[in-house]
Scaffold this motif. Structure first.
Motif, mmCIF file in Angstrom:
data_model
loop_
_atom_site.group_PDB
_atom_site.id
_atom_site.type_symbol
_atom_site.label_atom_id
_atom_site.label_comp_id
_atom_site.label_asym_id
_atom_site.label_seq_id
_atom_site.Cartn_x
_atom_site.Cartn_y
_atom_site.Cartn_z
ATOM 1 N N SER A 69 -48.222 112.994 59.294
ATOM 2 C CA SER A 69 -46.785 112.702 59.151
ATOM 3 C C SER A 69 -45.954 113.596 60.059
ATOM 4 O O SER A 69 -44.973 113.138 60.667
ATOM 5 C CB SER A 69 -46.362 112.886 57.691
ATOM 6 N N ARG A 70 -46.347 114.871 60.163
ATOM 7 C CA ARG A 70 -45.598 115.787 61.037
ATOM 8 C C ARG A 70 -45.684 115.346 62.492
ATOM 9 O O ARG A 70 -44.708 115.476 63.249
ATOM 10 C CB ARG A 70 -46.134 117.217 60.873
ATOM 11 N N ARG A 71 -46.828 114.829 62.903
ATOM 12 C CA ARG A 71 -46.972 114.396 64.290
ATOM 13 C C ARG A 71 -46.134 113.153 64.562
ATOM 14 O O ARG A 71 -45.541 113.031 65.646
ATOM 15 C CB ARG A 71 -48.447 114.176 64.608
ATOM 16 N N ILE A 72 -46.030 112.247 63.609
ATOM 17 C CA ILE A 72 -45.159 111.089 63.779
ATOM 18 C C ILE A 72 -43.703 111.545 63.858
ATOM 19 O O ILE A 72 -42.916 111.042 64.679
ATOM 20 C CB ILE A 72 -45.351 110.085 62.622
ATOM 21 N N GLU A 80 -40.905 111.077 66.849
ATOM 22 C CA GLU A 80 -39.550 110.569 66.625
ATOM 23 C C GLU A 80 -38.506 111.539 67.166
ATOM 24 O O GLU A 80 -37.489 111.121 67.728
ATOM 25 C CB GLU A 80 -39.332 110.308 65.140
ATOM 26 N N ALA A 81 -38.756 112.837 67.001
ATOM 27 C CA ALA A 81 -37.824 113.834 67.538
ATOM 28 C C ALA A 81 -37.784 113.743 69.060
ATOM 29 O O ALA A 81 -36.714 113.852 69.678
ATOM 30 C CB ALA A 81 -38.243 115.236 67.092
ATOM 31 N N TRP A 82 -38.941 113.536 69.679
ATOM 32 C CA TRP A 82 -38.985 113.386 71.135
ATOM 33 C C TRP A 82 -38.259 112.119 71.572
ATOM 34 O O TRP A 82 -37.520 112.118 72.560
ATOM 35 C CB TRP A 82 -40.442 113.334 71.585
ATOM 36 N N MET A 141 -44.012 115.990 74.849
ATOM 37 C CA MET A 141 -44.658 114.919 74.096
ATOM 38 C C MET A 141 -46.158 114.958 74.362
ATOM 39 O O MET A 141 -46.582 115.107 75.484
ATOM 40 C CB MET A 141 -44.083 113.556 74.514
ATOM 41 N N GLU A 142 -46.954 114.865 73.300
ATOM 42 C CA GLU A 142 -48.402 114.940 73.428
ATOM 43 C C GLU A 142 -49.016 113.546 73.315
ATOM 44 O O GLU A 142 -48.550 112.709 72.537
ATOM 45 C CB GLU A 142 -48.980 115.851 72.347
ATOM 46 N N THR A 143 -50.066 113.335 74.081
ATOM 47 C CA THR A 143 -50.734 112.031 74.074
ATOM 48 C C THR A 143 -51.213 111.659 72.682
ATOM 49 O O THR A 143 -51.144 110.487 72.274
ATOM 50 C CB THR A 143 -51.927 112.049 75.047
ATOM 51 N N LYS A 144 -51.682 112.652 71.919
ATOM 52 C CA LYS A 144 -52.207 112.334 70.593
ATOM 53 C C LYS A 144 -51.122 111.776 69.680
ATOM 54 O O LYS A 144 -51.422 111.029 68.735
ATOM 55 C CB LYS A 144 -52.879 113.555 69.960
ATOM 56 N N TRP A 145 -49.828 112.108 69.940
ATOM 57 C CA TRP A 145 -48.754 111.532 69.133
ATOM 58 C C TRP A 145 -48.696 110.019 69.346
ATOM 59 O O TRP A 145 -48.483 109.266 68.396
ATOM 60 C CB TRP A 145 -47.407 112.153 69.501
ATOM 61 N N LEU A 146 -48.870 109.589 70.594
ATOM 62 C CA LEU A 146 -48.873 108.159 70.879
ATOM 63 C C LEU A 146 -50.067 107.479 70.212
ATOM 64 O O LEU A 146 -49.955 106.373 69.679
ATOM 65 C CB LEU A 146 -48.907 107.914 72.386
ATOM 66 N N GLU A 147 -51.232 108.138 70.261
ATOM 67 C CA GLU A 147 -52.419 107.574 69.629
ATOM 68 C C GLU A 147 -52.225 107.462 68.120
ATOM 69 O O GLU A 147 -52.627 106.469 67.494
ATOM 70 C CB GLU A 147 -53.638 108.435 69.962
ATOM 71 N N ASP A 148 -51.599 108.483 67.524
ATOM 72 C CA ASP A 148 -51.286 108.428 66.097
ATOM 73 C C ASP A 148 -50.355 107.252 65.805
ATOM 74 O O ASP A 148 -50.546 106.508 64.834
ATOM 75 C CB ASP A 148 -50.604 109.723 65.648
#
Length: 310
Positions: free
Chosen positions: A33-36, A40-42, A1-8
C-alpha cells in the motif's frame, strides 16, 4: 519514481485486490500500500478509487495503466538488448539464490555438477527471496534456486516458468550441547522459563515456514525471541556461541552435528518439530526467438533428465 512501483500498480490493476497483489509481489500488504501511495505522490493524483470494492482505478489510473504496460515492456526489451552485449561470447550461467542457500547448499551442489555435468562458468547473485524472484521475473538471471513449501508457494505463472526439483531440505531446531552432550536449550521449554529463541527476521521466507510449523505443532512451545536476522548462517553463529536455539537447514549444520558443536534441540518425542521443503530450480520458458545461453540450456536439460541434485 521506481520501476517496482509501476509493476505493483500493474498487478493491482489486474487483480483489483491489494491483498492478492501484495501476495503476488511477495511483500506485506502495508508495504505494498505504501508503494502505491508513493506512486500516487509521484503522479500528483489519485490512481485508485478507494471508495469502491473491489478496488478500481480512477480515470488517471486507467491512463497510467496503459502507459505503464508500454514502459515496462520497453524497459525489459532494452535490458535484454544490453544483456546481450554483455553476454556476447561469454557463456556464464547467472544464478539468483536466496542468502541461506547461497551459503549452505549452492557451493557443494556446484561441485557435484562439475563432477557429473562438466565444468561451467557461473555467477552467483545472493539476495533475499523476494528480490531473487524479482530477478527471475525481470529476466535478470538465467536460473532461480529457491526453497519451496506448500504453505508459502511462489506465485509464478506456470505458463511462463518451469521448474526442476533438486531434492529436499529439512529444517529443525538445534542448540549448542552441554558438557554431557545434551542440548543447552531442550524443547519444548516451560511457561515460567521460556527458551532463548534465535529467530528469522519478519518477512524472511524461512521464518514464515518455521512459524507455520510451530503453529501446527499441536503442543505448547515456550520460546523467548532474543535475537533475529534474515540469514540462517547468522542464526547458526549465535547458536554455536550458546545464545539460544535456532531452526536451521540440515545442510547448514551437517558438519557441526558431526563435530558435536551442535545437537538437536528436540527430543525423540518431539520429532514432529521439523519441516521438509523442496529445493527447486526455476527458469523462464524459452519463447519465440528467445534463445537461452548454450550452457544454461544444456545444464537445464541435464537436470530435467534426472541429473544429480544435492
Amino acid at each position: 519514481m521506481e520501476t517496482k512501483w509501476l509493476e505493483d500498480f500493474v498487478s493491482l490493476a489486474e487483480t483489483r485486490s491489494f491483498s492478492r497483489s501484495a501476495q503476488l509481489r511477495h511483500v506485506t500488504q502495508p508495504a505494498f500500500s505504501r508503494r502505491i501511495q508513493s506512486l500516487e505522490a509521484w503522479a500528483g493524483t489519485d490512481l485508485v478509487d478507494r471508495s469502491a470494492y473491489p478496488t478500481r482505478l480512477t480515470p488517471a489510473g486507467e491512463t497510467l495503466y496503459g502507459q505503464a504496460l508500454e514502459m515496462l515492456q520497453s524497459l525489459q526489451h532494452t535490458r535484454a538488448m544490453l544483456r546481450s552485449h554483455t553476454a556476447a561470447g561469454e557463456d556464464v550461467i547467472e544464478f539468483a539464490v536466496p542468502h541461506t542457500l547461497a551459503f549452505t547448499f549452492f557451493p557443494a551442489w556446484v561441485s557435484s555438477l562439475r563432477e557429473n555435468f562438466g565444468p561451467f562458468k557461473s555467477r552467483l547473485i545472493a539476495l533475499n527471496v523476494h528480490d531473487a524472484v524479482i530477478r527471475l521475473t525481470e529476466g535478470s538471471c538465467d536460473l532461480l534456486l529457491a526453497y519451496h513449501h506448500a504453505s508459502h508457494p511462489f506465485q509464478l505463472d506456470a505458463e511462463r516458468y518451469e521448474l526442476v526439483s533438486l531434492g529436499q531440505e529439512t529444517i529443525a531446531p538445534y542448540s549448542r550441547p552441554d558438557a554431557q552432550g545434551q542440548p543447552l536449550f531442550p524443547l519444548p521449554g516451560r511457561a515460567e522459563l521460556p527458551l532463548p529463541y534465535l529467530g528469522y527476521a519478519p518477512g524472511a521466507y524461512l521464518g514464515q515456514v518455521v512459524d507455520f510449523m510451530l503453529k501446527q505443532a499441536g503442543m505448547a512451545i515456550h520460546l523467548d525471541r532474543v535475537y533475529e536476522t534474515d540469514m540462517a548462517e547468522g542464526l547458526k553463529a549465535m547458536a554455536l556461541e550458546g545464545h539460544g536455539l535456532a531452526f536451521l537447514p540440515h545442510s547448514a549444520v551437517r558438519n557441526d552435528l558431526r563435530a558435536g558443536r551442535l545437537v538437536s534441540a528436540a527430543p525423540a518425542a518431539l520429532s514432529g518439530l521439523q519441516i521438509t521443503m523442496d529445493m527447486r530450480l526455476y527458469r523462464e520458458k524459452p519463447q519465440g526467438k528467445q534463445t537461452p545461453k548454450r550452457t544454461a540450456e544444456a545444464l537445464w536439460r541435464f537436470l530435467a533428465g534426472g541429473g544429480p541434485g544435492p
